[in-house]
Motif scaffolding. Structure first.
Motif, short mmCIF file in Angstrom:
data_model
loop_
_atom_site.label_atom_id
_atom_site.label_comp_id
_atom_site.label_asym_id
_atom_site.label_seq_id
_atom_site.Cartn_x
_atom_site.Cartn_y
_atom_site.Cartn_z
N THR A 1 0.74 -1.41 -0.07
CA THR A 1 0.25 0.06 -0.11
C THR A 1 0.87 1.12 0.12
OG1 THR A 1 -1.74 -1.11 1.31
CG2 THR A 1 -1.66 1.28 1.22
N ALA A 2 1.93 1.52 0.89
CA ALA A 2 2.74 2.38 0.92
C ALA A 2 3.45 2.75 -0.44
CB ALA A 2 3.82 2.27 2.02
N THR A 3 3.70 1.70 -1.21
CA THR A 3 4.61 1.59 -2.35
C THR A 3 3.51 2.10 -3.47
OG1 THR A 3 6.17 0.12 -1.45
CG2 THR A 3 6.41 0.59 -3.85
N LEU A 4 2.30 1.41 -3.78
CA LEU A 4 1.63 1.47 -4.78
C LEU A 4 0.34 2.38 -4.92
CD1 LEU A 4 2.01 -2.29 -5.63
CD2 LEU A 4 3.38 -0.64 -6.42
N LEU A 5 0.15 2.79 -3.66
CA LEU A 5 -1.25 3.61 -3.59
C LEU A 5 -0.73 4.73 -3.16
CD1 LEU A 5 -4.46 3.30 -3.96
CD2 LEU A 5 -4.30 2.84 -1.59
N THR A 6 -1.03 5.99 -4.00
CA THR A 6 -0.80 7.35 -3.61
C THR A 6 -2.02 7.79 -3.30
OG1 THR A 6 -1.44 7.81 -5.94
CG2 THR A 6 0.98 7.52 -5.80
N GLU A 7 -1.79 9.05 -2.62
CA GLU A 7 -3.29 9.76 -2.18
C GLU A 7 -4.39 10.09 -3.29
OE1 GLU A 7 -5.85 10.80 -0.19
OE2 GLU A 7 -4.17 10.65 1.23
N THR A 8 -5.26 9.72 -3.03
CA THR A 8 -6.34 9.74 -4.19
C THR A 8 -7.53 11.11 -3.87
OG1 THR A 8 -7.89 8.10 -3.12
CG2 THR A 8 -6.11 7.52 -4.86
N LEU A 9 -7.45 11.61 -2.56
CA LEU A 9 -8.33 12.84 -2.27
C LEU A 9 -7.69 13.95 -2.08
CD1 LEU A 9 -11.49 13.19 -1.34
CD2 LEU A 9 -10.69 13.06 0.76
N PRO A 10 -7.60 15.01 -3.15
CA PRO A 10 -6.91 15.98 -2.97
C PRO A 10 -7.34 17.04 -1.72
CG PRO A 10 -8.68 16.36 -4.73
CD PRO A 10 -8.48 14.64 -4.25
#
Length: 420
Positions: free
Chosen positions: A196-205
């Motif tokens: 998750t830390a590596t592949l998932l970036t923040e999606t809610l600006p």
């Protein structure tokens, strides 16, 4: 006062849709997050008797470790879903996974049942982050049909995990003790955290995060419940989910005690039904949605579920049908849930693009509460008959259809809600 945004509203122009090559990694990460809760339950189930003997407590006390985890999952979703609307998705998610890993490690070292029960509660609270925030991330990144298709794809990962978990748990116990099961969950949590830390970036600006504390959160939840269609999709999906749980709760006794199947036969039938549900979910996302209006797809799933419940009740009450007939009917009870759950989830989230965390929290908690009632319903009337299970499946299927008709009024000619 915050309003529930209209269906189809894009959450943000500065959150790009993921390119196709990254879709597989997204499915694997979000699917793993969604599956973490069921895995934590099912991997541990075979270890209950051993834990009871090792800690010198009754089976009833050991069962409290399951109850504590279930309470944590329900409460955690209500807290972490709205929190992710305020703080963004990554911080609550990574914090939740961190706490989950620590709680799992303490469970492995628990010196007495009180510590184990307490840490299972914490484990549930923290593990809820994966379930509730994964759905919100889907809504952040995708609208309408694309969101529904991705949710269907997640079933391939999250639906397969509970099938394999009891078998893996039993095999683990051949190599280690019940404490080793929690060591395995600790390592699994670490692996999911790293992915998750590596592949998932923040999606809610930041510009689309909600502020105002508890008052705003409660107001948002109130607005969502006041949205007639949101409530309709919420109840339809949750009652369909409860029908599935009524089958799960009643089928073990029904198939083994009443129809004489061996534990191996029951396990194989359960696996086939689960695979059928997962495959139906894939067909739902890749073939049905987009070609047919989402309301029609949902109505078809509800019709199949209702027909299966009716057939099951008739077989139990008016015939002396053998196991093959009962097993076939239960197969068609499980399969349509692969259509109902992803479609109602996408329709709910489509109604709340700017409050996806709160909407996901309502979804998860309502499904959990409905699912928790199903075993009690399926157990009414004693253990000498399959009638309570059949009646529960049919009653919940009819309640789901009634909610869909009463709140969503699908007969009215409107554009496909997922295509708007």
């Amino acid at each position: 006062m915050p309003k529930t945004p209209q269906a189809g509203t894009a959450i943000s122009e500065d959150v790009p849709r993921l390119p196709t090559p990254r879709r597989l990694s997204l499915v694997l990460v979000l699917g793993s997050l969604t599956a973490l809760g069921p895995l934590t339950i099912d991997l541990y189930l075979p270890a209950l008797p051993q834990a009871s003997a090792d800690l010198h407590v009754s089976q009833t006390v050991t069962q409290l470790t399951l109850t504590a985890f279930m309470i944590g999952i329900a409460v955690g979703q209500l807290v972490l879903g709205p929190l992710s609307d305020t703080l963004g998705r990554r911080r609550p998610l990574l914090t939740g996974l961190t706490v989950y890993v620590v709680a799992s490690a303490v469970c492995a070292l628990a010196p007495d049942p009180a510590v184990l029960i307490g840490m299972r509660l914490v484990q549930g609270l923290a593990g809820a982050a994966g379930i509730v925030i994964a759905r919100a991330v889907v809504r952040d990144l995708y609208d309408g049909l694309a969101a529904a298709r991705l949710l269907s794809s997640l079933m391939l990962v999250s639906g397969t995990a509970p099938i394999l978990a009891p078998v893996l748990g039993a095999q683990l116990l051949r190599l280690t003790s019940w404490r080793g099961v929690f060591v395995t969950l600790t390592l699994l949590g670490l692996a999911i955290f790293a992915a998750t830390a590596t592949l998932l970036t923040e999606t809610l600006p930041t510009t689309h995060r909600r502020h105002g504390g508890l008052t705003t959160t409660l107001r948002t939840i109130r607005d969502l419940i006041r949205d007639r269609r949101f409530t309709g999709y919420l109840l339809t999906g949750s009652l369909g989910f409860a029908a599935l749980f009524a089958y799960i709760a009643g089928s073990s006794f029904t198939i083994q005690r009443i129809y004489g199947a061996s534990p191996l036969t029951y396990s194989l039938l359960f696996a086939v039904n689960s695979i059928g549900m997962v495959v139906t979910g894939q067909l739902n996302g890749k073939l049905l949605l987009g070609r047919f209006p989402s309301h029609r797809v949902l109505a078809t799933g509800l019709a199949v579920l209702g027909a299966a419940g009716t057939a099951l009740l008739l077989l139990v009450t008016t015939t002396h049908a053998g196991l093959p007939w009962i097993a076939t009917t239960l197969f068609f009870t499980a399969c349509p849930v692969g259509m109902i759950l992803p479609t109602t989830t996408a329709l709910c989230l489509q109604r709340a693009p700017l409050a996806a965390g709160s909407a996901s929290a309502l979804l998860g908690t309502t499904q959990f509460l409905m699912g928790a009632l199903a075993p009690a319903l399926a157990g009414l009337g004693g253990q000498g008959t399959a009638l309570p299970m059949a009646t529960s499946v049919l009653g919940l299927a009819l309640a789901a259809s009634g909610s869909f008709l009463a709140f969503c009024r699908p007969w009215r000619p409107t554009a496909d809600p997922l295509a708007q």
